[in-house]
Motif scaffolding. Structure first.
Motif, PDB file in Angstrom:
ATOM      1  N   LEU A 104      58.874  16.297 102.385  1.00  0.00           N
ATOM      2  CA  LEU A 104      58.259  15.106 102.993  1.00  0.00           C
ATOM      3  C   LEU A 104      58.648  14.886 104.460  1.00  0.00           C
ATOM      4  N   PRO A 105      59.963  14.831 104.786  1.00  0.00           N
ATOM      5  CA  PRO A 105      60.293  14.601 106.202  1.00  0.00           C
ATOM      6  C   PRO A 105      59.805  15.715 107.118  1.00  0.00           C
ATOM      7  N   LEU A 107      56.999  17.436 106.658  1.00  0.00           N
ATOM      8  CA  LEU A 107      55.556  17.218 106.834  1.00  0.00           C
ATOM      9  C   LEU A 107      55.306  16.153 107.903  1.00  0.00           C
ATOM     10  N   LYS A 108      56.137  15.112 107.853  1.00  0.00           N
ATOM     11  CA  LYS A 108      56.000  14.029 108.848  1.00  0.00           C
ATOM     12  C   LYS A 108      56.394  14.536 110.231  1.00  0.00           C
ATOM     13  N   GLY A 109      57.557  15.199 110.287  1.00  0.00           N
ATOM     14  CA  GLY A 109      58.107  15.624 111.577  1.00  0.00           C
ATOM     15  C   GLY A 109      57.277  16.682 112.280  1.00  0.00           C
ATOM     16  N   TYR A 111      53.907  17.597 111.412  1.00  0.00           N
ATOM     17  CA  TYR A 111      52.456  17.415 111.487  1.00  0.00           C
ATOM     18  C   TYR A 111      52.004  15.964 111.286  1.00  0.00           C
ATOM     19  N   SER A 112      52.969  15.031 111.310  1.00  0.00           N
ATOM     20  CA  SER A 112      52.641  13.610 111.158  1.00  0.00           C
ATOM     21  C   SER A 112      51.779  13.345 109.917  1.00  0.00           C
ATOM     22  N   VAL A 113      52.081  14.002 108.830  1.00  0.00           N
ATOM     23  CA  VAL A 113      51.303  13.809 107.597  1.00  0.00           C
ATOM     24  C   VAL A 113      51.691  12.465 106.972  1.00  0.00           C
ATOM     25  N   PRO A 114      50.723  11.560 106.782  1.00  0.00           N
ATOM     26  CA  PRO A 114      51.059  10.256 106.178  1.00  0.00           C
ATOM     27  C   PRO A 114      51.403  10.433 104.701  1.00  0.00           C
ATOM     28  N   SER A 115      52.353   9.637 104.214  1.00  0.00           N
ATOM     29  CA  SER A 115      52.833   9.841 102.834  1.00  0.00           C
ATOM     30  C   SER A 115      51.730   9.611 101.793  1.00  0.00           C
ATOM     31  N   ARG A 117      48.920  10.802 101.817  1.00  0.00           N
ATOM     32  CA  ARG A 117      48.166  12.059 101.617  1.00  0.00           C
ATOM     33  C   ARG A 117      48.981  13.096 100.847  1.00  0.00           C
TER      34      ARG A 117
END
Ligand code: FEO
Length: 391
Positions: A104-105, A107-109, A111-115, A117
């Motif tokens: 999760l972190p 994906l965020k860090g 590619y800025s993937v919102p949780s 999704r």
């Protein structure tokens, strides 16, 4: 490439990149493998590196036309597999990423993937696509902490991430046949030693965990799809991660003006004369096509004896050789014998320092080494006595 009624290969070959991870030579290229599982719902397993968007999406369109993709399974976040995630989310607005909590972190860090999704899965969790079942197993540190594998139960297919991967592009028909393993064996050892070699214990844990699966098809992120020679591939990874080696010598050296190189060549000739298996690597890159540190690491994972040559440079070890020793140390390799040699002009310290580094790695030191002033001259040194140490 259709692998079965519900499974397609949609990976790409990269024959342009010269250095994998900016470090490791790719004389035979590399593949970034991605797979589509097609059922009532469609899942993509990993993506490919950026720069291959056109080929990648053309492969998807060829396989499923303009059907939607419901899930993107992220087995591993290293960007050679994940760098098209943001584009996938954009192209497929209903797509959900399947990933574990450690991903999760990242994906965020990255590619800025919102949780919202992301569908988070844990050990043994299952996602049904219709008549196809995906089950997830965590294999941390093979090769990053978030790494997991995906098991397609109905096909006995394991999407294994970097595990069982190899350097080298893949043939158009992707699936291994008679002789494929022999073609890739050396590049698989080099891939393992360069990329995963530090993580022998996690690889062993992963092999134990996955040993309950009756694998009919092995789909790594790099290299061929294995259907015929699965046992050879798994055995090789097992041996490498257990530090099982054969009797033989890896000579790795750097040389400024050819004197340490001359000693390396003399030793290689003596080993050759005796029929002792060996490999020799110029770490300073004076020989065209030389794999350098990458090739030397491969052969340290093959042979039980490491022989390292370095001239004394700035009152220390010649920098390319120092880099190799650092790479060796990082891999926490066990059970090797070690011998050092090298020339100096006015004060010889490199051999002593090499022995010190080898000692810190718990290698068995085979004598004080050969530290010689100025030019190497065959008549001055007893290479036969040195080679006796390696018998
Ligand atoms: Fe092929 Fe660890 O990425």
């Amino acid at each position: 490439m259709k692998l079965s009624e519900r499974l397609y290969y949609v990976g790409v070959n990269d024959d342009h990149k010269s250095l994998f991870e900016g470090l490791w030579p790719l004389p035979e290229g590399v593949s970034y493998n991605s797979y589509l599982v097609v059922d009532d719902k469609v899942a993509l397993i990993d993506t490919v590196e950026h720069g291959f968007e056109d080929e990648f999406f053309a492969g998807i369109a060829e396989s499923i036309g303009d059907r939607d993709i419901d899930y993107l399974v992220v087995n591993h976040m290293e960007p050679d597999h994940s760098s098209l995630i943001a584009l996938m989310l954009e192209r497929y607005p209903r797509l959900k990423v399947i990933a574990n909590a450690k991903t999760l972190p990242m994906l965020k860090g990255y590619y800025s993937v919102p949780s919202e999704r992301v569908l988070v899965v844990g050990e043994g969790d299952v996602v049904c696509l219709g008549s196809s079942t995906l089950r997830f197993y965590m294999i941390p540190m093979v090769h990053w902490p978030e790494t997991m594998v995906t098991w397609l139960e109905e096909e006995g297919t394991l999407f294994s991430g970097d595990a069982f991967g190899t350097f080298g592009s893949v043939a158009e028909d992707v699936v291994d046949k008679d002789g494929t393993f022999d073609i890739y064996r050396d590049e698989m050892i080099r891939y393992y030693s360069n990329i995963v070699g530090k993580y022998g214990n996690p690889v062993q844990s992963a092999l134990k965990k996955l040993s309950c699966l009756d694998i009919k098809r092995l789909c790594s992120t790099h290299g061929p799809v294995w259907e015929n020679d699965i046992v050879s591939v798994v055995d090789l990874y097992d041996k490498l991660s257990r530090n099982e080696v054969e009797r033989g010598v890896c000579i790795a050296y750097g040389s400024m003006y050819g004197n340490t190189a001359a000693a390396a060549d003399a030793l290689a000739m003596e080993l050759d004369r005796r029929g002792i298996p060996y490999a020799i690597h110029d770490l300073a890159g004076n020989n065209a096509g030389e794999l350098g540190v990458s090739g030397a690491l491969r052969d340290v994972f093959k042979y039980d004896t490491v022989v390292v040559g370095s001239p004394t440079y700035n009152n220390g070890i010649f920098p390319p050789v120092e880099t190799f020793m650092k790479a060796l140390s990082a891999r926490m390799i066990k059970g090797r014998r070690f011998y050092a040699f090298g020339s100096y002009t006015w004060s010889g310290v490199s051999v002593r320092q090499l022995n010190g580094l080898a000692e810190s790695m718990d290698f068995e030191i085979l004598g004080p080494g050969l530290s010689f002033p100025q030019a190497y001259a065959a008549e001055k040194f007893d290479m036969k006595a040195i080679a006796d140490l390696f018998a």
